[in-house]
Design a protein around this motif. Structure first.
Motif, mmCIF file in Angstrom:
data_model
loop_
_atom_site.group_PDB
_atom_site.id
_atom_site.type_symbol
_atom_site.label_atom_id
_atom_site.label_comp_id
_atom_site.label_asym_id
_atom_site.label_seq_id
_atom_site.Cartn_x
_atom_site.Cartn_y
_atom_site.Cartn_z
ATOM 1 N N ASP A 152 16.524 19.706 4.858
ATOM 2 C CA ASP A 152 15.500 20.411 4.062
ATOM 3 C C ASP A 152 16.165 21.493 3.227
ATOM 4 O O ASP A 152 16.718 22.448 3.770
ATOM 5 C CB ASP A 152 14.453 21.024 4.996
ATOM 6 C CG ASP A 152 13.523 21.962 4.246
ATOM 7 O OD1 ASP A 152 13.245 21.690 3.055
ATOM 8 O OD2 ASP A 152 13.082 22.961 4.841
ATOM 9 N N LEU A 153 16.102 21.328 1.915
ATOM 10 C CA LEU A 153 16.692 22.341 1.038
ATOM 11 C C LEU A 153 15.698 23.431 0.680
ATOM 12 O O LEU A 153 16.078 24.492 0.207
ATOM 13 C CB LEU A 153 17.205 21.690 -0.256
ATOM 14 C CG LEU A 153 18.296 20.628 -0.103
ATOM 15 C CD1 LEU A 153 18.742 20.108 -1.463
ATOM 16 C CD2 LEU A 153 19.494 21.189 0.667
ATOM 17 N N LYS A 210 20.252 30.343 -0.407
ATOM 18 C CA LYS A 210 20.990 29.923 -1.594
ATOM 19 C C LYS A 210 22.478 29.786 -1.346
ATOM 20 O O LYS A 210 23.132 28.897 -1.880
ATOM 21 C CB LYS A 210 20.754 30.915 -2.735
ATOM 22 C CG LYS A 210 19.470 30.668 -3.486
ATOM 23 C CD LYS A 210 19.433 31.486 -4.757
ATOM 24 C CE LYS A 210 18.057 31.403 -5.403
ATOM 25 N NZ LYS A 210 17.963 32.233 -6.614
ATOM 26 N N GLN A 211 22.985 30.658 -0.522
ATOM 27 C CA GLN A 211 24.430 30.604 -0.269
ATOM 28 C C GLN A 211 24.826 29.267 0.329
ATOM 29 O O GLN A 211 25.778 28.628 -0.096
ATOM 30 C CB GLN A 211 24.837 31.748 0.659
ATOM 31 C CG GLN A 211 25.469 32.888 -0.096
ATOM 32 C CD GLN A 211 25.737 34.077 0.804
ATOM 33 O OE1 GLN A 211 25.323 34.102 1.968
ATOM 34 N NE2 GLN A 211 26.422 35.055 0.246
ATOM 35 N N ASP A 212 24.068 28.850 1.341
ATOM 36 C CA ASP A 212 24.372 27.568 1.975
ATOM 37 C C ASP A 212 24.189 26.425 0.985
ATOM 38 O O ASP A 212 25.011 25.514 0.909
ATOM 39 C CB ASP A 212 23.465 27.349 3.195
ATOM 40 C CG ASP A 212 23.848 28.260 4.350
ATOM 41 O OD1 ASP A 212 24.951 28.854 4.286
ATOM 42 O OD2 ASP A 212 23.052 28.386 5.306
ATOM 43 N N LEU A 213 23.066 26.506 0.241
ATOM 44 C CA LEU A 213 22.788 25.464 -0.743
ATOM 45 C C LEU A 213 23.946 25.335 -1.728
ATOM 46 O O LEU A 213 24.447 24.239 -1.986
ATOM 47 C CB LEU A 213 21.497 25.786 -1.497
ATOM 48 C CG LEU A 213 21.140 24.846 -2.650
ATOM 49 C CD1 LEU A 213 20.962 23.419 -2.164
ATOM 50 C CD2 LEU A 213 19.870 25.315 -3.366
ATOM 51 N N MET A 238 26.434 22.235 -2.476
ATOM 52 C CA MET A 238 26.525 21.710 -3.847
ATOM 53 C C MET A 238 27.956 21.704 -4.349
ATOM 54 O O MET A 238 28.364 20.817 -5.098
ATOM 55 C CB MET A 238 25.652 22.538 -4.796
ATOM 56 C CG MET A 238 24.169 22.250 -4.680
ATOM 57 S SD MET A 238 23.252 23.271 -5.863
ATOM 58 C CE MET A 238 21.765 22.295 -6.075
ATOM 59 N N SER A 239 28.696 22.692 -3.941
ATOM 60 C CA SER A 239 30.072 22.792 -4.438
ATOM 61 C C SER A 239 30.990 21.784 -3.746
ATOM 62 O O SER A 239 32.103 21.560 -4.180
ATOM 63 C CB SER A 239 30.612 24.211 -4.218
ATOM 64 O OG SER A 239 30.849 24.428 -2.832
#
Length: 436
Positions: free
Chosen positions: A177-178, A183-186, A190-191
């Motif tokens: 679940d995003l 945001k940091q984890d997201l 993503m990176s």
DNA sequence: TCTGGGGTCCTAGGACCC
DNA sequence: TCTGGGGTCCTAGGACCC
């Protein structure tokens, strides 16, 4: 913060439910002893792999790999190959969708093994989106034996990405679940994922993006959407917004009728004669016409194509198609076949060895509201002006562009204009992006 | 020897419309 | 008998998806 456009309704939340290694998993349901056997399901003529088990994926076998190319590997690792059984897969797919409908009727069946669910209104009964995801996953496993992963996010594209993480990263346990992730984890996730994995980014685009220095999902998320539109077009712009959590793609709950129906096959061996080609074209037309009638459509155009084997570089190559407009659109197998064979005769050339033949039935997109027979023979002088007036009058009454004139052969047909779907809709675009 | 099948959307630009 | 020159239509091709 809150946008006026959405103040009355909840912001959207999507769950993408995707069956793992679908065809392989179907086979395993009925042969549990194969649970950890490396295996693939093969395409028509047992040509190439259209589904791979995790074990086979881990060996680096790509989707679509020809079976003959992996035979050595198969021997070495004991890879089992099954022929495909689409009747079974179709049936299993329907069972899964039935279960999903118990969670919400707001569901889009995206493909044979994937569905999007609108879950914003389902969540009250759950502690968190993840709990809902787990419930879905467990119920499907229990009732069908099929393993699924669930990705949850505020846009379809992000839900796809979430599903990707759910599949690849064990830490998520099959449900990612995003929407509640910080945001940091997201950004971290993503990176770590290549931009080529993003839904809508294919091989070509990925290459171009990489030359621009955009390599990861995060890179693309941070690229300015308007600028990306100039370079790549509106699809890419939409994609960028989606990655930022701004939903631009709506749930298509009602499956619209297909615009094209294709029936084609490769031959098991190369074909030379017109007779044999005609036989296959007739078969394809029959199948296509069945599908046509299933969705209560009629075809207005029939395309026939034949091809030599494009992989045989030393062979003379020939690939030709012909389009045959039907003055009277029909779903009649005999009429369609008759026309298709005429087309085939026109494009057939002696001296080639053919590998593939096929038929495409194109629908009339919209229902004629003025019978074409009224204007048989086309318009005479003076009629056009009168008809234009009629057109204008109807459009004035029911809204601009309700009717448009369309030419079909020598006849005039007036049809309802199909709904004008703008390439994107902007109502959500003023939402606060995830990336600012 | 042997390389799947079935779809969608978007865009460009010349043809051609009423 | 009869609006019409500014759009609109159509098609091919490219890109993507499962």
């Amino acid at each position: 913060m809150s946008s006026s456009a959405n103040s009355s309704s909840k912001s959207p939340l999507f769950a993408l439910v995707d069956i793992n290694n679908f065809y392989v998993s179907c086979e395993r349901v009925f042969a549990p002893q194969l649970e950890s056997t490396p295996m693939v399901v093969l395409s028509n003529n047992d040509g190439c792999a259209v589904a791979r088990s995790n074990e086979v994926k881990a060996l680096g076998v790509k989707m679509g790999t020809p079976w003959f190319q992996m035979k050595d590997l198969a021997k070495q690792y004991g890879i089992l190959a099954c022929s495909s059984n689409y009747t079974l897969y179709h049936d299993m797919s329907q069972r899964v969708v039935q279960i999903l409908r118990q969670f919400t009727p707001h569901l889009e069946v995206y493909s044979i093994d994937e569905s999007f669910l609108a879950i914003e209104s389902v969540l009250q009964s759950y502690d968190s989106p993840v709990h809902l995801g787990k419930d879905i996953k467990e119920r499907i496993k229990q009732w069908t034996g099929l393993p699924v992963c669930v990705g949850i996010a505020p846009s379809k594209t992000l839900a796809k990405f979430a599903n990707h993480l759910a599949k690849k990263q064990n830490i998520f346990g099959g449900v990612c679940d995003l929407s509640t992730m910080n945001k940091q984890d997201l950004y971290q996730w993503m990176s770590e994922v290549s931009v080529a994995e993003v839904w809508g980014v294919g091989r070509r685009i990925a290459k171009r993006l990489e030359t621009m220095g955009i390599q990861t999902v995060l890179d693309l998320t941070q690229a300015p959407p308007q600028m990306m539109r100039l370079q790549f077009g509106v699809v890419m712009e939409r994609l960028c917004y989606e990655l930022r959590g701004v939903s631009c793609l709506r749930l298509e709950e009602i499956t619209p009728p297909k615009q094209q129906i294709i029936a084609s096959r490769s031959f098991g061996k190369l074909v030379i004669g017109l007779d044999e080609l005609a036989e296959s074209v007739a078969t394809h037309t029959t199948r296509a016409a069945e599908k046509l009638r299933e969705q209560h459509s009629v075809a207005g155009l029939i395309t026939v194509f034949i091809q030599t084997n494009r992989f045989m570089r030393n062979e003379p190559q020939y690939s030709q198609s012909i389009q045959m407009p039907l003055v009277a659109p029909t779903d009649n197998t005999f009429k369609l076949t008759e026309v298709a064979i005429e087309g085939l005769k026109a494009i057939y050339k002696k001296g080639y060895r053919y590998k593939k033949a096929g038929v495409v039935l194109s629908l009339i997109a919209d229902q004629p509201v003025v019978q074409s027979s009224l204007f048989e023979g086309g318009l005479g002088k003076g009629q056009s002006g009168r008809l234009m007036k009629t057109l204008d009058a109807i459009n004035a009454k029911y809204g601009k562009h309700t009717l448009r004139p369309a030419a079909t052969g020598t006849q005039q047909t007036w049809r309802m204009k199909s709904e004008n779907v703008s390439p994107h809709y902007t109502s959500h675009w003023d939402q606060l992006p995830l990336v600012s």
